[in-house]
Design a protein around this motif. Structure first.
Motif, PDB file in Angstrom:
ATOM      1  N   ILE A  62      -6.392   2.384 -18.000  1.00 19.45           N
ATOM      2  CA  ILE A  62      -7.023   3.669 -18.311  1.00 19.45           C
ATOM      3  C   ILE A  62      -5.954   4.738 -18.314  1.00 19.45           C
ATOM      4  O   ILE A  62      -5.236   4.908 -17.338  1.00 19.45           O
ATOM      5  CB  ILE A  62      -8.094   4.020 -17.265  1.00 19.45           C
ATOM      6  CG1 ILE A  62      -9.172   2.926 -17.244  1.00 19.45           C
ATOM      7  CG2 ILE A  62      -8.717   5.362 -17.566  1.00 19.45           C
ATOM      8  CD1 ILE A  62     -10.192   3.108 -16.155  1.00 19.45           C
ATOM      9  N   PRO A  63      -5.782   5.478 -19.418  1.00 19.82           N
ATOM     10  CA  PRO A  63      -4.799   6.554 -19.419  1.00 19.82           C
ATOM     11  C   PRO A  63      -5.049   7.511 -18.274  1.00 19.82           C
ATOM     12  O   PRO A  63      -6.186   7.864 -17.977  1.00 19.82           O
ATOM     13  CB  PRO A  63      -5.025   7.234 -20.782  1.00 19.82           C
ATOM     14  CG  PRO A  63      -5.688   6.189 -21.617  1.00 19.82           C
ATOM     15  CD  PRO A  63      -6.503   5.362 -20.680  1.00 19.82           C
ATOM     16  N   ALA A  64      -3.989   7.964 -17.637  1.00 18.67           N
ATOM     17  CA  ALA A  64      -4.131   8.733 -16.403  1.00 18.67           C
ATOM     18  C   ALA A  64      -4.342  10.218 -16.616  1.00 18.67           C
ATOM     19  O   ALA A  64      -4.832  10.892 -15.742  1.00 18.67           O
ATOM     20  CB  ALA A  64      -2.899   8.516 -15.526  1.00 18.67           C
ATOM     21  N   TYR A  73     -12.529  12.892 -15.111  1.00 21.48           N
ATOM     22  CA  TYR A  73     -11.067  12.865 -15.067  1.00 21.48           C
ATOM     23  C   TYR A  73     -10.465  14.252 -14.838  1.00 21.48           C
ATOM     24  O   TYR A  73      -9.603  14.426 -13.971  1.00 21.48           O
ATOM     25  CB  TYR A  73     -10.503  12.223 -16.336  1.00 21.48           C
ATOM     26  CG  TYR A  73     -10.489  10.708 -16.283  1.00 21.48           C
ATOM     27  CD1 TYR A  73      -9.417  10.022 -15.720  1.00 21.48           C
ATOM     28  CD2 TYR A  73     -11.549   9.969 -16.794  1.00 21.48           C
ATOM     29  CE1 TYR A  73      -9.405   8.634 -15.669  1.00 21.48           C
ATOM     30  CE2 TYR A  73     -11.544   8.580 -16.734  1.00 21.48           C
ATOM     31  CZ  TYR A  73     -10.470   7.910 -16.176  1.00 21.48           C
ATOM     32  OH  TYR A  73     -10.460   6.538 -16.117  1.00 21.48           O
ATOM     33  N   PRO A  74     -10.880  15.274 -15.584  1.00 25.99           N
ATOM     34  CA  PRO A  74     -10.364  16.608 -15.274  1.00 25.99           C
ATOM     35  C   PRO A  74     -10.700  17.045 -13.853  1.00 25.99           C
ATOM     36  O   PRO A  74      -9.875  17.662 -13.169  1.00 25.99           O
ATOM     37  CB  PRO A  74     -11.048  17.499 -16.313  1.00 25.99           C
ATOM     38  CG  PRO A  74     -11.373  16.583 -17.446  1.00 25.99           C
ATOM     39  CD  PRO A  74     -11.713  15.275 -16.805  1.00 25.99           C
ATOM     40  N   ASP A  75     -11.913  16.719 -13.380  1.00 23.30           N
ATOM     41  CA  ASP A  75     -12.298  17.089 -12.019  1.00 23.30           C
ATOM     42  C   ASP A  75     -11.429  16.354 -11.001  1.00 23.30           C
ATOM     43  O   ASP A  75     -11.013  16.926  -9.989  1.00 23.30           O
ATOM     44  CB  ASP A  75     -13.776  16.768 -11.798  1.00 23.30           C
ATOM     45  CG  ASP A  75     -14.369  17.549 -10.626  1.00 23.30           C
ATOM     46  OD1 ASP A  75     -13.804  18.599 -10.261  1.00 23.30           O
ATOM     47  OD2 ASP A  75     -15.394  17.116 -10.091  1.00 23.30           O
ATOM     48  N   ARG A  76     -11.157  15.089 -11.256  1.00 22.96           N
ATOM     49  CA  ARG A  76     -10.282  14.323 -10.356  1.00 22.96           C
ATOM     50  C   ARG A  76      -8.922  14.972 -10.228  1.00 22.96           C
ATOM     51  O   ARG A  76      -8.376  15.109  -9.123  1.00 22.96           O
ATOM     52  CB  ARG A  76     -10.117  12.890 -10.874  1.00 22.96           C
ATOM     53  CG  ARG A  76      -9.200  12.030 -10.022  1.00 22.96           C
ATOM     54  CD  ARG A  76      -8.623  10.867 -10.789  1.00 22.96           C
ATOM     55  NE  ARG A  76      -7.744  11.313 -11.866  1.00 22.96           N
ATOM     56  CZ  ARG A  76      -7.037  10.477 -12.627  1.00 22.96           C
ATOM     57  NH1 ARG A  76      -7.128   9.169 -12.444  1.00 22.96           N
ATOM     58  NH2 ARG A  76      -6.247  10.941 -13.580  1.00 22.96           N
ATOM     59  N   ASP A  77      -8.355  15.392 -11.345  1.00 25.11           N
ATOM     60  CA  ASP A  77      -7.022  15.991 -11.306  1.00 25.11           C
ATOM     61  C   ASP A  77      -7.030  17.300 -10.529  1.00 25.11           C
ATOM     62  O   ASP A  77      -6.099  17.586  -9.770  1.00 25.11           O
ATOM     63  CB  ASP A  77      -6.518  16.225 -12.735  1.00 25.11           C
ATOM     64  CG  ASP A  77      -6.262  14.917 -13.474  1.00 25.11           C
ATOM     65  OD1 ASP A  77      -6.196  13.864 -12.821  1.00 25.11           O
ATOM     66  OD2 ASP A  77      -6.151  14.954 -14.713  1.00 25.11           O
ATOM     67  N   ALA A  78      -8.078  18.100 -10.710  1.00 23.33           N
ATOM     68  CA  ALA A  78      -8.170  19.360  -9.984  1.00 23.33           C
ATOM     69  C   ALA A  78      -8.348  19.113  -8.491  1.00 23.33           C
ATOM     70  O   ALA A  78      -7.732  19.795  -7.652  1.00 23.33           O
ATOM     71  CB  ALA A  78      -9.335  20.192 -10.529  1.00 23.33           C
ATOM     72  N   LEU A 127      -3.282  15.291  -2.866  1.00 27.52           N
ATOM     73  CA  LEU A 127      -3.335  13.838  -2.921  1.00 27.52           C
ATOM     74  C   LEU A 127      -2.878  13.372  -4.302  1.00 27.52           C
ATOM     75  O   LEU A 127      -3.065  14.089  -5.294  1.00 27.52           O
ATOM     76  CB  LEU A 127      -4.761  13.330  -2.685  1.00 27.52           C
ATOM     77  CG  LEU A 127      -5.357  13.479  -1.282  1.00 27.52           C
ATOM     78  CD1 LEU A 127      -6.831  13.093  -1.306  1.00 27.52           C
ATOM     79  CD2 LEU A 127      -4.600  12.613  -0.276  1.00 27.52           C
ATOM     80  N   PRO A 128      -2.306  12.184  -4.414  1.00 28.93           N
ATOM     81  CA  PRO A 128      -2.013  11.642  -5.744  1.00 28.93           C
ATOM     82  C   PRO A 128      -3.317  11.412  -6.496  1.00 28.93           C
ATOM     83  O   PRO A 128      -4.329  11.043  -5.882  1.00 28.93           O
ATOM     84  CB  PRO A 128      -1.315  10.308  -5.442  1.00 28.93           C
ATOM     85  CG  PRO A 128      -0.909  10.376  -4.011  1.00 28.93           C
ATOM     86  CD  PRO A 128      -1.892  11.269  -3.335  1.00 28.93           C
ATOM     87  N   PRO A 129      -3.352  11.627  -7.802  1.00 29.32           N
ATOM     88  CA  PRO A 129      -4.597  11.427  -8.558  1.00 29.32           C
ATOM     89  C   PRO A 129      -5.198  10.039  -8.356  1.00 29.32           C
ATOM     90  O   PRO A 129      -6.432   9.896  -8.336  1.00 29.32           O
ATOM     91  CB  PRO A 129      -4.168  11.644 -10.015  1.00 29.32           C
ATOM     92  CG  PRO A 129      -3.002  12.569  -9.915  1.00 29.32           C
ATOM     93  CD  PRO A 129      -2.279  12.164  -8.662  1.00 29.32           C
ATOM     94  N   GLU A 130      -4.356   9.022  -8.186  1.00 25.82           N
ATOM     95  CA  GLU A 130      -4.881   7.671  -8.013  1.00 25.82           C
ATOM     96  C   GLU A 130      -5.591   7.488  -6.680  1.00 25.82           C
ATOM     97  O   GLU A 130      -6.275   6.482  -6.460  1.00 25.82           O
ATOM     98  CB  GLU A 130      -3.769   6.639  -8.162  1.00 25.82           C
ATOM     99  CG  GLU A 130      -2.637   6.746  -7.157  1.00 25.82           C
ATOM    100  CD  GLU A 130      -1.512   7.647  -7.623  1.00 25.82           C
ATOM    101  OE1 GLU A 130      -0.408   7.528  -7.066  1.00 25.82           O
ATOM    102  OE2 GLU A 130      -1.738   8.457  -8.563  1.00 25.82           O
ATOM    103  N   PRO A 164     -12.383  22.600 -14.933  1.00 23.22           N
ATOM    104  CA  PRO A 164     -11.325  21.989 -14.118  1.00 23.22           C
ATOM    105  C   PRO A 164     -10.295  21.235 -14.933  1.00 23.22           C
ATOM    106  O   PRO A 164     -10.515  20.860 -16.072  1.00 23.22           O
ATOM    107  CB  PRO A 164     -12.107  21.039 -13.208  1.00 23.22           C
ATOM    108  CG  PRO A 164     -13.457  21.637 -13.123  1.00 23.22           C
ATOM    109  CD  PRO A 164     -13.716  22.220 -14.477  1.00 23.22           C
ATOM    110  N   GLY A 165      -9.217  20.995 -14.278  1.00 32.79           N
ATOM    111  CA  GLY A 165      -8.006  20.412 -14.813  1.00 32.79           C
ATOM    112  C   GLY A 165      -6.921  20.832 -13.852  1.00 32.79           C
ATOM    113  O   GLY A 165      -5.988  20.098 -13.560  1.00 32.79           O
ATOM    114  N   SER A 166      -7.089  22.035 -13.305  1.00 36.61           N
ATOM    115  CA  SER A 166      -6.209  22.536 -12.248  1.00 36.61           C
ATOM    116  C   SER A 166      -7.079  23.044 -11.109  1.00 36.61           C
ATOM    117  O   SER A 166      -8.250  23.386 -11.299  1.00 36.61           O
ATOM    118  CB  SER A 166      -5.316  23.664 -12.776  1.00 36.61           C
ATOM    119  OG  SER A 166      -6.093  24.798 -13.128  1.00 36.61           O
ATOM    120  N   ALA A 167      -6.499  23.083  -9.915  1.00 36.46           N
ATOM    121  CA  ALA A 167      -7.265  23.453  -8.724  1.00 36.46           C
ATOM    122  C   ALA A 167      -7.812  24.868  -8.801  1.00 36.46           C
ATOM    123  O   ALA A 167      -8.884  25.156  -8.255  1.00 36.46           O
ATOM    124  CB  ALA A 167      -6.386  23.300  -7.483  1.00 36.46           C
TER     125      ALA A 167
END
Length: 748
Positions: free
Chosen positions: A27-29, A371-376, A383-386, A472-475
């Motif tokens: 899955i692209p990160a 995915y955008p929410d995860r990154d934010a 934390l690392p996104p993974e 989201p995408g950034s905090a």
């Protein structure tokens, strides 16, 4: 993994979704699909592939077949009540030659599904459905080729049927008997022919919605319903204003209350955590009573938003510039329109559940972009996104960037303080109304010139607005991150003009007008929090353009429907205009006093679904009440996968737009938002719903999917405005058509 957890679920069962991933696709990160293209959006891996296959070409990212023949389909899009879980099954089942009910569908989950960014812009069927259909067709052909080798029969003598490959001699092999390790771990080619419409067994056929039963039987249909064992309840104590700072709070008084586990304070972020929900509510109320805040007056005069918008412009972008710079004609008309700040108005206040365990965060959320929410969240939590997993669970209310992502951030921030415990955050009605991002206010001005024959020869359109998406995408897009001690900042808004549009969505008229100038006067900072509300700028732009088209038709002494057809050569647009008019029974016959007809048309984003609508309205001069009676519309969204869902989405869009147009506006003074509940922010009640709504689906089998969910909002608002004009001889230029505004315009 998506979960449909019953209310008495065990903690073990609830956490099953955090187990190991057993499929092999990558899955692209980072990929994100926003409302408009941004530098953060990666280039497609194979831009020639259709739909979302361009970003995620591996077949096993979309289709998995187990050894027992079970077929699982994956989508990065989410169910928002639009019927996605049913329609995508139909699409996959059509090409795989299966019964839709036998297919399992996994929706947006950063641990399992492709990254398809946000579920937004009516693009689920258009992008994800297209990807799933082509992937399914290729998987079917792979099954046939493998069966050909196993059976020693030419592929042309084999066919797929009910999840099996059937030979001309009667021998069969089930998909599970054919599949092998990594058989589907190949990239799509996009070259496999799709089935022809005359052979469909699933697409376009009626199927029961799979998401409905739990919603009508009281099951665990929404994230608000989840109750894992061992869960703690968290309630927020929000500041009274966006910029208020926490000065003082009696922490001991709160933490000593019955059932209270702790109080979390991080800068201006404040939350109480308790064993039982009402204990958390009681502690929250006590904290609100004792907390002291420093707040300042920093909002503009609500009664003069147009002046604010004009004064706050940072740059002007050209959306369209066609033809001659100046054109003479027989007559030039001008008008100005405004839209207030409006809420998503989710019936169920936002909620989320988070668990921090083994240095990893899992969040169950009704976000529209996992995915955008995860990154934010990863940025906010350091934390690392993974190490952050976002799993979508439906929420009771959405339509853009509401409080879902913020509730997820609230739960995650609290969960990190209390490892090993599922933390449930539930917003209150007041918090939802005061803290969700609103649809942006807008100012538009339009002028047009008619020639001697009554045709438009020149068009000038200017709009003033902020960006309509701070998703989201950034905090910094998350309220928890902006309130916590680190005080993350929202990324500066940028003027971005793209084919999909943003504040400028549908600002370019689809009509045949030789000379056009369309400009977006960009306002970087809004006085209140804003983000994506269904349709973005399309609702106000279409309201403005289609209201003005009626003014031009009147000046040209031409019927409004005929005037539109006079300026339209697109055959599909003409078809929906003519179909809607015919279905409504459009005529120039006189109506009783106080009643009027209205018509409007648009192609959403100028490249998605076509929709035309006609309606009748009654205006009561004494009360100022506008009542819509009969509505008829026609919609063309390409090939109709699920006609019932198209009708449902269109009906819902009409009712939502009617509510926006007649009732909805956020109120605020120079310091605070003043719309904390339904009494201060009224929406349409059941008594206001039209007596009848008829939707004609103009099907185009074999054509690309165009998306439909947001097609009705703009035309509906304009049709109401045009019906009001027809009924009263007066035009309302400022949304909404409140009773007070109606009486003022009518001089009552």
């Amino acid at each position: 993994m998506n979960i449909s957890t019953p209310l008495n679920a065990t903690r073990r069962g609830f956490l099953a979704g955090t187990g190991a991933l057993v499929v092999s696709f990558a899955i692209p990160a980072v990929a994100q699909e926003g409302e408009v293209a941004t530098p953060a959006t990666p280039a497609p891996q194979n831009p020639d592939l259709p739909g979302s296959l361009a970003e995620t070409p591996s077949l096993d990212a979309w289709i998995r077949i187990d050894a027992n023949g079970k077929v699982t389909v994956f989508t990065g899009k989410v169910e928002l009540g639009q019927g996605t879980k049913t329609a995508l099954r139909q699409i996959a089942a059509e090409e795989l030659e299966m019964d839709p009910a036998s297919i399992e569908l996994i929706t947006a989950d950063t641990g399992q599904t492709p990254n398809e960014g946000y579920t937004a812009g009516s693009q689920t069927i258009q992008n994800s459905g297209t990807a799933i259909r082509h992937a399914s067709a290729e998987v079917r052909e792979i099954m046939i080729r493998q069966a050909s080798e196993k059976l020693g029969i030419p592929a042309e003598d084999l066919r797929a049927e009910n999840g099996r490959i059937v030979a001309s001699d009667g021998r069969t092999l089930g998909y599970g008997e054919i599949v092998a390790d990594d058989l589907l771990h190949v990239d799509a080619t996009g070259n496999v022919p799709l089935k022809s419409p005359d052979s469909y067994h699933a697409i376009g056929k009626p199927f029961a919605r799979v998401d409905i039963p739990a919603k009508v039987t009281g099951g665990a249909a929404f994230v608000q319903d989840l109750r894992p064992e061992g869960m703690l309840h968290a309630r927020l104590v929000r500041p009274p204003t966006y910029t208020a700072r926490l000065v003082e709070i009696d922490e001991d008084a709160i933490t000593s209350m019955p059932g209270v586990v702790t109080l979390v304070r991080d800068g201006d972020f404040l939350a109480v955590i308790a064993e039982q929900e009402f204990q958390a509510i009681t502690a929250m109320r006590a904290a609100y009573a004792t907390a002291k805040w420093d707040e300042k007056e920093n909002l503009p005069d609500q009664n003069d938003i147009p002046a604010f918008l004009e004064s706050a412009v940072s740059e002007t972008g050209s959306v369209a510039s066609v033809g001659a710079e100046s054109v003479s004609g027989a007559r030039t008309l001008q008008a100005q329109f405004t839209r207030p700040y409006q809420m998503h108005g989710s019936i169920g206040p936002s909620a989320a559940i988070a668990l921090f365990e083994n240095d990893a965060m899992t969040v169950w959320t009704h976000t529209q972009g996992v995915y955008p929410d995860r990154d934010a969240l990863a940025e906010m939590l350091d934390l690392p996104p993974e190490k952050v997993r976002c799993i979508h669970v439906e929420g009771s209310g959405c339509y853009g960037h509401n409080g879902a992502d913020d509730a997820a951030a609230d739960a995650a921030l609290i969960a990190k303080w209390l490892p090993g415990k599922p933390i449930r955050v539930q917003w209150t009605r007041e918090q939802e109304h005061l803290w969700e991002p609103y649809g942006a206010g807008m100012l538009t001005r339009v002028s047009a010139t008619l020639d001697d024959s009554g045709k438009i020869v020149d068009w000038r359109y200017d709009l003033w607005s902020n960006s309509h998406s701070t998703r989201p995408g950034s905090a910094g897009s998350l309220m928890a991150a902006r309130l916590m001690g680190r005080h993350f900042q929202l990324e500066p808004a940028k003027l971005q003009i793209s084919p999909s549009g943003n504040g400028d969505r549908n600002a370019i008229p689809l009509y045949d007008i030789p000379n056009q100038r369309v400009n977006w006067h960009f306002v970087p900072d809004m006085p209140v929090r804003v983000s994506a509300l269904r349709g973005l700028g399309a609702y106000c732009n279409i309201f403005s353009l289609e209201s003005f088209m009626d003014e031009l038709a009147e000046a040209a002494e031409t019927d409004p429907v005929e005037f539109r057809l006079r300026h339209m050569t697109d055959p599909r647009a003409r078809t929906v205009i003519e179909t809607a008019a015919e279905k409504f029974g459009w005529s120039d016959d006189p109506l009783p006093q106080g009643r009027g007809r209205g018509f409007a048309f648009a192609q959403y984003k100028n490249h998605a679904a076509y929709l035309a609508i006609a309606l009748e309205a009654a205006v009561d001069r004494e009360t100022g009440i506008v009542k819509i009676s009969h509505v008829a519309c026609a919609v063309d969204c390409g090939e109709a996968v699920a006609p019932d869902a198209i009708i449902n989405q269109t009906e819902g869009g009409i009712i939502q737009s009617m509510s926006w147009t007649l009732y909805e506006a956020v109120q605020f003074d120079r310091t605070r938002i003043q719309s904390p509940d339904w009494s201060a922010y009224p929406i349409a009640r059941f008594s206001a719903i039209p007596d009848s709504i008829e939707v004609a689906v103009v099907d185009n089998p074999g054509t690309p999917y165009l998306g439909v969910a947001e097609a009705a909002q703009g035309p509906t608002g304009a049709a109401i405005g045009n019906a009001f004009r027809h009924a009263t001889g007066k035009r309302i230029h400022d949304l909404p058509f409140t009773r007070e505004r109606v009486k003022t315009v009518l001089g009552v």
